[in-house]
Design an enzyme around this catalytic site. Sequence first.
Site, short mmCIF file in Angstrom:
data_model
loop_
_atom_site.label_atom_id
_atom_site.label_comp_id
_atom_site.label_asym_id
_atom_site.label_seq_id
_atom_site.Cartn_x
_atom_site.Cartn_y
_atom_site.Cartn_z
N GLU A 417 0.37 -5.10 0.56
CA GLU A 417 0.15 -5.00 -0.89
C GLU A 417 1.41 -5.25 -1.70
O GLU A 417 1.89 -4.39 -2.41
CB GLU A 417 -0.42 -3.61 -1.25
CG GLU A 417 -1.80 -3.36 -0.70
CD GLU A 417 -2.92 -3.99 -1.53
OE1 GLU A 417 -2.61 -4.86 -2.36
OE2 GLU A 417 -4.07 -3.60 -1.31
N GLU A 493 -7.87 -3.79 7.04
CA GLU A 493 -8.39 -2.48 6.66
C GLU A 493 -9.88 -2.63 6.40
O GLU A 493 -10.32 -3.59 5.76
CB GLU A 493 -7.71 -1.95 5.38
CG GLU A 493 -6.24 -1.66 5.58
CD GLU A 493 -5.52 -1.21 4.30
OE1 GLU A 493 -6.17 -0.67 3.39
OE2 GLU A 493 -4.30 -1.43 4.24
C1 IPT Z 1 -5.34 -0.18 0.51
C2 IPT Z 1 -3.94 0.05 0.97
O1 IPT Z 1 -3.44 -1.03 1.68
C3 IPT Z 1 -3.79 1.27 1.80
O2 IPT Z 1 -2.42 1.60 1.89
C4 IPT Z 1 -4.56 2.40 1.24
O3 IPT Z 1 -4.10 2.70 -0.03
C5 IPT Z 1 -5.99 2.01 1.17
O4 IPT Z 1 -6.15 0.90 0.38
C6 IPT Z 1 -6.86 3.07 0.55
O5 IPT Z 1 -6.73 4.32 1.11
S1 IPT Z 1 -5.20 -0.86 -1.10
C7 IPT Z 1 -6.75 -0.72 -1.91
C8 IPT Z 1 -6.53 -0.66 -3.37
C9 IPT Z 1 -7.65 -1.86 -1.57
#
Ligand code: IPT
Length: 963
Positions: A417, A493
Amino acid sequence: MSRTETDTLPWYEDPSPGTGGLAPRPWYATSDAWRMSLNGEWAFRLSPRAATEDESFARPGFDASEWGTVAVPGHWVLQGAGGAPAYTNVVYPFPVDPPRVPSENPTGDHLRTFTLPGDRPQDGELVLRFEGVESCARVWLNGRELGDFKGSRLPHEFAVGDLLNPGENVLAVRVHAWSSGSYLEDQDQWWLPGIFREVTLVHRPDGAPRDFFVHAGYDHRDGSGTLLVECEGADGRVLVPELGVDIASGASVTLPVEPWTAETPRLYDAELVTAGERIPLRIGFRTVVVEDGVIKVNGGRLLFRGVNRHEFHPETGRAVDASTMRRDLVLMKQHNINAVRTSHYPPHPAFLDLCDELGLWVIDECDLETHGFVDLEWRGNPVDDERWTPALLDRAARMVERDKNHASVIIWSLGNECGSGSGLTSMAEWIRGRDPERLLHYEGDLSCEDVDLYSRMYPTHAEVELIGKRAEEPLADPELDARRRAMPFVMCEYGHAMGNGPGGLSEYQRLFERYERLQGGFVWEWIDHGFAHPEHGFAYGGDFGEELHDGNFVCDGLLFPDRTPSPGLVEYKKVIEPVRIGPGSAAGTFTVTNGYDFAGLGHLEFVWSHEVDGTVVASGTLAVPELAPGASAEVAPDAASAGDGLWTVRAVLAGDTAWGERGHVVAWGQVETGVRAVPAPAAGERPVRAGGLITLGPGVFDAATGVPVRIGDVPVEGLRLDVWRAPTDNDNGAAWQPDERYGLRWRELGLHRMRHRVDAVEADGDALTVRTRVAPAGWDLGLRTTYRWTAAGGRLGLTVSVVPDGDWRVPLPRLGIRFALPAAYGGARWTGGGPGEAYPDTRAAAMLGTWEMGVDALQTPYVRPQENGARADVRWAELTDTGGAGLRAEGGTPFWFTARRWTSEQLDAAEHAPDLVAGDRVWVNLDHALQGIGSQSCGPGVLPEHRLGAEPAEFSFVFAPLG
Ligand code: IPT
């Protein structure tokens, strides 16, 4: 930021990575070189500001007798030494004015004296090594400044030989909570300053290597491995006794070997022997490439069944001890997880040794995130400002040089990010030049110019399917589009495990197994970052009085903070199980499919059981032939067991392994035959009015409301239609998600305050019929609900009919009945899914059986309380007191069973687990249907097939008093 400005900035605000340090090199746990730990108790003083003018504490003879102490490794904010943890997800907790940081910059001065032992080596160099300091450090030894550094989760070394005294030495380290480096470390986690990893004095003998790089490839076509160890600063020999290898560093050898994979983590013990140092190595032979648009290791496609792992311990934060690291990996292996993304920074180096040993694919991610610039439309983003490029390159080099000798690391990730920018391209170019044998990952740049994989976070199932078909929306640039379309796809993710959930994992898995391009993903995330707290149980954002915070978004893991597996982990284990067991083509046979990517099934034993009415009537083993990855076989049990019932086959470990004992269940499947006819609601007896009551069989009702007050001897209270649940984090959703946030809509509509109007209580014929309308104040929609009670033979039947009224545009949270029993009926037994909770899209792990546990054990202790604890596919459920008296409910169709010692309203009002206090009732929900869970706390909402539309419905139960 002009040139002169940066020149006059104090060191901790200067964007440069640091001064005075040594070039990075590999970490290794042991060698024959002397080393001395400087961990332990250090003198400590906290100042509220950076106060750079006073450096007197670093001078020899400084009197620190008034200071407190902290443990190193550790974070001072977790040791009662002043300050507190603070949690923000995206937003920087200080004004964004890079590279400047606030004047209120908590500063921890650390002091430690040490005496060199008499046997300290005299030759070579002595090096002071810091494995991790947040957010920056300036270091003095015996009053002489060594330099300074930033890059919190990366190692830093200084040469100190000349400065050491034969007797006592004084090491002084000044740590600021905030530095220019903080702009690069905006990961979604607690801000936790301190010296949180080890400090060591390490000998670098004359004739020891300055650096070495192990290359160990595997050629699947001929089964050979090729080993080459590059060694800088010394010539050496590479010994692999088991392979009879004794070659010079810099020379290569090719010979037959067994390859390393995460499923078969074959390591060869080896040694790098130089004139000055003998360094033990553990070598795993493997080759990773992208070929035909697919990631292949040793020639085979792999599927990531991964998790994102932050370093976290509920007492010590990111200072994670060795046994906790091993515990994490053992838990992962036991839950069929085969991959870790080290979100979002390199982990403690010992963690990667364990990944090599136990077998995990690793995406090693650099310590880099600038997410807070997103709200500024990326204005000032350091990754697109060349003044920061040296810091970015320094971070890339410190990661790669430290971790390059691990078989488990197959992908480097630039960070998380950060948007896009030339700094990232520079990092990518440097990494490719240094290590062309691994793949490169970075999710943030959709054009994928710098990387080898197309990676996304939280896409919907529909989009993933399009990507699987290589039919996704094109990029504007046709060349880049063609390049990206040819790439493999991973989800760095997905499956946001916040609170109850994530839902929809099975549906993703089916896509991964169907489309070659889809190579799995990494669930977000491994563990809830909740701190053990005397009042709150586990604390989350806001519990330390932070000015800005993101609440319980920091508790979104598959483990609870104390590392107890949550239902989400149990579900994930089942969804990704590497063996599939289902019905065979003939009755009484089973199909077994090897779902591993590389391994056979030789390490497993298959056991079966045949259960009738909760009793095992026969059991035995299944002889499963050796199956190549992807192959299936039909197998029959070793003994006949006639009749219908429930057949369960378990694939268990045949022997002890490094992570599981013989008998540990890896995978399972069930086949149910001759499912029994559902009991019709009993009828025959007639309702009798007397006084203010109506009696019907074992049921006694209030004549005015038609609500039962007793069934047999069991007092029943408040039985009525229920549509409310305490919204889960996934119900509430996240602002950035396109899907409608039903948790918020439900509350707006008032589903938590439904009114029950009684239109008629009709006691005639052989039924008691109660007509009602269930609706919230202020709206013109409602649910016309009819309860039809009948009785026969000591059993009481209930049929509930629901017809929605008005313009319902949202699904219902639940649809069923709820009632209360006295607290004494606190023992639960049921036949259906278990032992843990399940919801429509989190029910893969619900195993059919007959289960028994106390009502307290039915609860799932989410850090922020919310709907939990439903059991799926329930045929009947009983609630009894210690003497066995109580109430039994059978479903006309399988139902969802929930029982708790508080109401949904109390659950909804609670913010932390200790807010929930057992009352004098057991509240029971018997649900015909439930809304799914989804993943909308960060990702997509509930899939259409798991939404509970407000539609006409009819469902029934039969109650019988027990005992
Ligand atoms: C995404 C992040 O990469 C991760 O660090 C964490 O924040 C996760 O989301 C949520 O828990 S960023 C999200 C705004 C898509």
